[in-house]
Structures are given as structure tokens and as C-alpha cells.
Enzyme design. Structure first.
Site, PDB file in Angstrom:
ATOM      1  N   LYS A  62      -8.697  -0.910   0.788  1.00 56.96           N
ATOM      2  CA  LYS A  62      -9.701  -1.463   1.706  1.00 56.96           C
ATOM      3  C   LYS A  62     -10.493  -2.465   0.918  1.00 56.96           C
ATOM      4  O   LYS A  62     -10.790  -2.260  -0.253  1.00 56.96           O
ATOM      5  CB  LYS A  62     -10.653  -0.376   2.253  1.00 56.96           C
TER       6      LYS A  62
ATOM      7  N   GLU B   1       0.798  -1.235   0.000  1.00 61.84           N
ATOM      8  CA  GLU B   1       0.000   0.000   0.000  1.00 61.84           C
ATOM      9  C   GLU B   1       0.828   1.281   0.000  1.00 61.84           C
ATOM     10  O   GLU B   1       1.696   1.480   0.847  1.00 61.84           O
ATOM     11  CB  GLU B   1      -0.920   0.012   1.236  1.00 61.84           C
TER      12      GLU B   1
END
Lengths: 178, 432
Positions: free
Chosen positions: B254, B238
Site C-alpha cells: 500500500k 505483490e
């Protein structure tokens, strides 16, 4: 237009600021607490109460702003604070709705609006009228019938909301600022 | 526009692909204790790879370190700065608690006398060194990278003990239930709840551990960082924040689906899930908010929503949120005000931070902070320090955090399994 944005330690406040600037060319001041003397002493064209965590009773001190005569918009928690000020009640929303958009009819148009709430206006305060509800009857917008006070339960500043700028424009019209 | 790498007396550049850079970086990590950022994987990745060694300046970040101290260290001289800022430093910046209560390191930054930069777009490796001996090390690494390497040696040394979790299954599920009560009460919409796994390990070979992790699970933001007394071995998928030529990019992840065998229908299952959609959307709105204080009005936009990629046995959803950095702000203004990253806290962030502090018995430490590369006030790339192993020399302990985003329709048992799926590489080391 000078806008005072009262922040309830929320994570969408800056989105609201950017929307107010983009949609209304507003000059926005953010203040962390409603009782801050330096902001209370100034004159504002519009006061906005931000969304935020918890219940209206966790965020006291808004009475003088609501009764002060300046046009006021409450968003999410801000709408619930406005509603409770006039005797309305806030209750848990069965199921909660967080981060979802759905169509709501508002002022004759149907727009997809973003919802983030665990609580809702269960009964509406005196002098307030409901301007929009979801299909299942949850209050999505309300205003005072005689004073320039307006509340949105939905989030015009979310990227999930369709045409948030037009919702700001509608708010300014309803508050007599356009 | 390319910024000159440095004014170092020894510098050159050669053609290279990602695999060759990985080998060069591996050589420098083994021989010269280089700190490394390695782009890889199929999703977002470091915009440039780095292998830097021979530190010239170091900044140990403490509770007394101010944003100005960080800016002086990072910006007063030109050149590369690598390092990490821990989750606890983010808590400190947000005023959540006194940092005196943590024994975890808050952060560490470094400058170097020698560095190799890999540009994946141009397919080039540029290097520079302040001294002939350092230049010789780079040339040796370039030469050795073309030879076949042998198998990796042992990753963990000495008798290791069993893995313990700060929150085991029962405790984690109970904490999820407590989180759900806070969500229903309107305190938060989403909260990222983690457990910290620990294993007693007398010694590690950080370079071997890094190579093992990157072979096993090639994520986009691999990093090896070795301040004194510590090794940070990160395989994060990420991006936290990137600033390039004033353009800001964040790519929150997410929505996760763990699988044993990949099949095409899995992507649709993930993308069509209302729960995963809401989980990502909330964090996208949160990250828009966190970019906004330092970006020009009207510039903050969601450019890609619900993109996906696969890393190891996990599928992830992510979005691109972009903005234009205000001319009067720098990359550290943005980073320090956005730390810890919204995808590992929850929303609203200030309440989520307080609740996490109460619900989790551990200090997250490096985990959920950021690993970063800075080159001047307006050039930054940084990862969210997840899927990250940290070896603590003083405690002779290896730790690894794993968490999951809890939303109103989360199932405690399923969320626990998701954290274990994320901890899989660490749990596999423990079995070796």
C-alpha cells in the site's frame, strides 16, 4: 479466564483475540452476534465488544450484556455502544483518524495508541467518567463509576499501539479482574 | 527441507540463473503451452520459478466447489498444483452475494505430467517428466534457451477495437467521492476501488504477451496460466500468502508513487507521507487479523514495516507480516479464509466487499483474486492478481483491472491518475 469476544463483523477481531491470549492467558470464544443463546447461557469472566463499522445504533442487542453484571470492555465501536447505552451521544469526528498512532496519557503513563475512527463520543453518558482524552479533547477511554464497565476508543490490538499488553493488563485491573 | 519434485521416471537438474530459466520457460510456453511462474524484479518475488506442461488433472472451480473439494484436488496426490482463484470466489466464500450473478470464471487448478522448477537461491533448475516425449521437450527447451531468440511476433492479432473502461474518469471520481462519504460515516476506513479496462481482440499470442509484459515491467510475481478458453497474463508485484515449513508470510503493498524519472528523494517522499503510512498500516493490521485464525498465538508479527521497491514507473511501500501455521491447519485453510486479499478490498473487509460490489459496475473476475502454486498441505506461494491481463476466448476480449486504495484524505483526481499509471502496460498494448 474465560473471555467472550462479541464480533461486529470487524477485521481486527482476531488481533484482539491474540492480544487477550498473549497478555492475559485468556481462553477466548468469538461469537458473531450478541444475542446468540448458546453464548448467553454460559458464564464468562469478561465480555469484550469488538470494533466494527458504522454507528452504535447499527448494532443493537448489547443492553443485556452491559447490564448483565459481567465485567465488560468495549473497543472503539464497543466503547461507543457502551456510552450510548448510558445516554451518551456519537458524532462524526471532523477529519477522521484512521491508522495513525499518537501519544495519549492514560493512568499516569503516556503511550502511543492507534486510532481508527470516523465517529467519537461527543457527550458522555450518565454514570460514566472519562479516563483519557487526546490533546484536542477527544474521548479515548471511559469507565462506569460503579460497575465493571470500561471502554477504549483506541485500538490496543493494533501493531501501531505501544505496549498493547499493558493496556489489557490495566483494563483487567480497572475491571477488578487483577 | 527439499521435497522430492516427483517420483517421475525422467528427472534431472542443472545449474541456471534467472535469465536462463526465463528463456527455458519462454520456450516451453511457446512450444508446449506451459503454465509459468517467473520470479523477477527488485521487490518480493516467487520463492521458486515454475514452468509446467502436459496437464493430467484439472479442477474447474464453481460456486458448488467446497474447500474440501479444493483440498482433495490439491493434497490427495503429491506434486505441483498451479492455478488461480478469482475475486468472485473470495466473495462467494465470504458470503457477499450469490455467484450465480457473475459470468466470470471463479477459478481453475491443474496438475501436470512435466515440470521445471527454478530455485533462485541455489541457482538450479530441476525438472521431471512422466514420459520420454515430455522429457525430450524439456531437453529441447534447455538446448534452445542457449540460442539467441528473435524479436517477438505480434502480441494481439486481428483488428482490435478501442479500450473501454467500466468506470471512466468522471464515473471513477464520482465513485471515489461516494467512497469518501462512506469513510466519513464510519462504514470503512479504506476501500480499494477499481476500474476494468476492456479491449476487443480477436486473438492473442499469450506466450508473446507474457514475454512482452515481463520485459517491459519485470515484477516479482509474473505468471502465465492458460486454462481452456482463457489466458491469464500477470505481472503482479505483490505476494499474497506464502507457507514454507509452517512459516507464513504475507507482504501487503500500500502506498504508491508514480514518477516519470526516478530520483532518490522520491523514496523519502513516499515513506514520509502520513497518508501513505496510514494506508499501509491499516492493511497491515487487517492482514495480521487474516493470518491469526490459522496461526499459533503470539506468532503473528510485523517484521518489516514500510519497506519499498520500484517496479516500472511506480514506487511501492510494503510490509512483511509473518506467523506460524497451526499444526492442525493447512495452507488452503489460511488462503481460503483470507481471500480476497486485504490490500485489494479495504477495511473492515466485510463492509468493504459489500460496498465494492455496489460501487463497481464490473465483476473483477481473475483480477484481485490470486495466482497460486501449491505443493502439499504446507507449501504454498501466491500472488495478488493485480497488473493482470485476461484474454477471454468466448468474448474475444482482453481485460485489465486497475485500482487504488481510497482513504479519508484521498483526492479523486489523483486516485484516478494512479489507476491509469497502473494500467500503463495495457494502454501501451492498445496503441501498438
Amino acid at each position: 479466564m474465560r473471555v467472550l469476544l462479541l464480533d461486529n463483523r470487524d477485521s481486527f477481531t482476531r488481533n484482539l483475540e491474540h492480544l487477550l491470549v498473549a497478555a492475559a492467558g485468556a481462553d477466548v470464544t468469538i461469537s458473531a452476534h450478541p444475542q446468540a443463546a448458546d453464548v448467553a447461557a454460559q458464564r464468562w469472566d469478561l465480555v469484550v465488544i469488538s470494533p466494527g463499522p458504522g454507528r452504535p445504533c447499527d448494532h443493537p442487542g448489547y443492553g443485556p450484556w452491559i447490564d448483565g453484571g459481567t465485567p465488560l470492555l468495549g473497543v472503539c465501536l464497543g466503547m461507543q455502544i457502551l456510552n450510548e447505552h448510558f445516554g451518551g451521544t456519537t458524532e462524526p469526528l471532523p477529519g477522521c483518524v484512521h491508522g495513525r498512532a499518537e501519544p495519549v496519557e492514560f493512568l499516569g503513563r503516556t503511550l502511543r495508541v492507534a486510532r481508527y475512527h470516523s465517529l467519537h463520543a461527543a457527550t458522555v453518558g450518565s454514570g460514566l467518567e472519562v479516563l483519557a482524552r487526546t490533546r484536542s479533547g477527544i474521548v479515548m477511554a471511559l469507565r462506569h463509576t460503579e460497575r465493571p464497565l470500561l471502554g477504549f476508543q483506541f485500538h490496543p490490538e493494533s501493531f501501531l499501539t505501544e505496549d498493547g499488553g499493558s493496556l489489557v493488563h490495566s483494563a483487567l485491573c480497572l475491571l477488578g479482574l487483577r | 527441507m527439499a521435497v522430492p519434485l516427483s517420483t517421475a521416471p525422467f528427472a534431472s537438474s542443472v545449474c541456471a540463473d534467472a535469465a536462463r530459466f526465463a528463456r527455458v520457460a519462454g520456450c516451453l510456453a511457446r512450444r508446449c503451452d506451459a503454465d509459468v511462474l517467473l520470479p523477477g524484479g527488485s521487490g518480493p518475488a516467487w520463492s521458486a520459478g515454475w514452468a509446467a506442461f502436459a496437464p493430467t488433472d484439472e479442477l474447474e472451480v464453481t460456486a458448488a466447489t467446497t474447500p474440501d473439494d479444493l483440498k482433495h484436488f490439491a493434497f490427495d496426490k503429491p506434486g505441483l498444483v498451479l492455478g488461480f482463484l478469482g475475486y468472485g470466489f473470495g466473495l462467494h466464500l465470504r458470503g457477499v452475494r450469490s455467484v450465480g450473478s457473475t459470468r466470470e470464471r471463479l477459478g481453475h487448478l491443474r496438475r501436470y505430467a512435466a515440470s521445471v522448477r527454478f530455485d533462485p537461491v541455489a541457482g538450479r533448475l530441476e525438472w521431471s517428466a512422466d514420459e520420454p516425449a515430455l522429457a525430450a521437450e524439456v531437453q529441447r527447451a534447455l538446448a534452445q534457451a542457449d540460442q539467441r531468440t528473435g524479436p517477438l511476433g505480434p502480441l494481439l492479432q486481428g483488428p482490435t477495437g478501442p479500450v473501454t473502461a467500466s468506470l471512466g474518469r468522471e464515473a471513477y471520481e464520482a465513485a471515489v467521492a461516494e467512497t469518501l462519504a462512506h469513510i466519513r460515516a464510519g462504514d470503512v476506513y479504506q476501500l480499494n476501488l477499481s476500474t476494468l479496462l476492456r479491449m476487443p481482440v480477436p486473438a492473442v499470442d499469450p506466450a508473446a504477451l507474457f514475454q512482452h509484459l515481463t520485459r517491459q515491467r519485470p515484477a516479482g510475481f509474473q505468471a502465465l496460466y492458460r486454462p481452456p478458453g482463457m489466458a491469464v497474463v500477470s505481472s503482479s508485484p505483490e505476494r499474497f500468502l506464502q507457507v514454507r515449513d509452517g512459516r507464513v508470510l504475507t507482504q501487503p503493498i500500500k502506498g504508491t508513487l508514480a514518477f516519470e524519472r526516478f530520483a532518490a528523494g522520491l523514496v523519502e517522499r513516499l515513506r514520509d507521507s502520513p497518508k501513505e503510512d496510514a494506508e499501509l498500516s491499516m492493511i497491515v493490521d487487517l492482514l495480521r487479523n487474516d493470518l491469526s485464525p490459522h496461526c499459533t498465538y503470539g506468532s503473528v508479527k510485523v517484521e518489516r514495516h514500510k519497506a519499498w521497491f520500484r517496479v516500472g514507473h511506480l514506487l511501492h511501500l510494503y510490509s512483511d507480516v509473518v506467523g506460524e501455521l497451526r499444526p492442525d491447519r493447512d495452507a488452503l485453510d489460511l488462503l481460503l479464509d483470507a481471500l480476497p486479499g486485504g490490500s485489494v478490498t479495504g477495511c473492515p473487509k466485510s463492509t468493504a466487499l459489500e460496498l465494492i460490489d455496489a460501487l463497481e459496475p464490473h465483476d473483477r473476475g481473475v483480477y484481485c483474486g490470486t495466482v497460486l502454486a501449491l505443493r502439499g498441505p504446507r507449501e504454498l506461494d501466491s500472488s495478488v492478481a493485480i497488473r493482470t491481463a485476461v484474454w477471454h476466448e468466448d468474448r474475444r476480449e482482453l481485460s485489465y483491472g486497475a485500482g487504488s486504495g481510497i482513504v479519508v484524505d484521498s483526492d479523486p483526481a489523483r486516485e484516478y491518475l494512479e489507476t491509469m499509471a497502473k494500467a500503463r502496460p495495457f494502454l501501451q498494448w492498445a496503441k501498438r
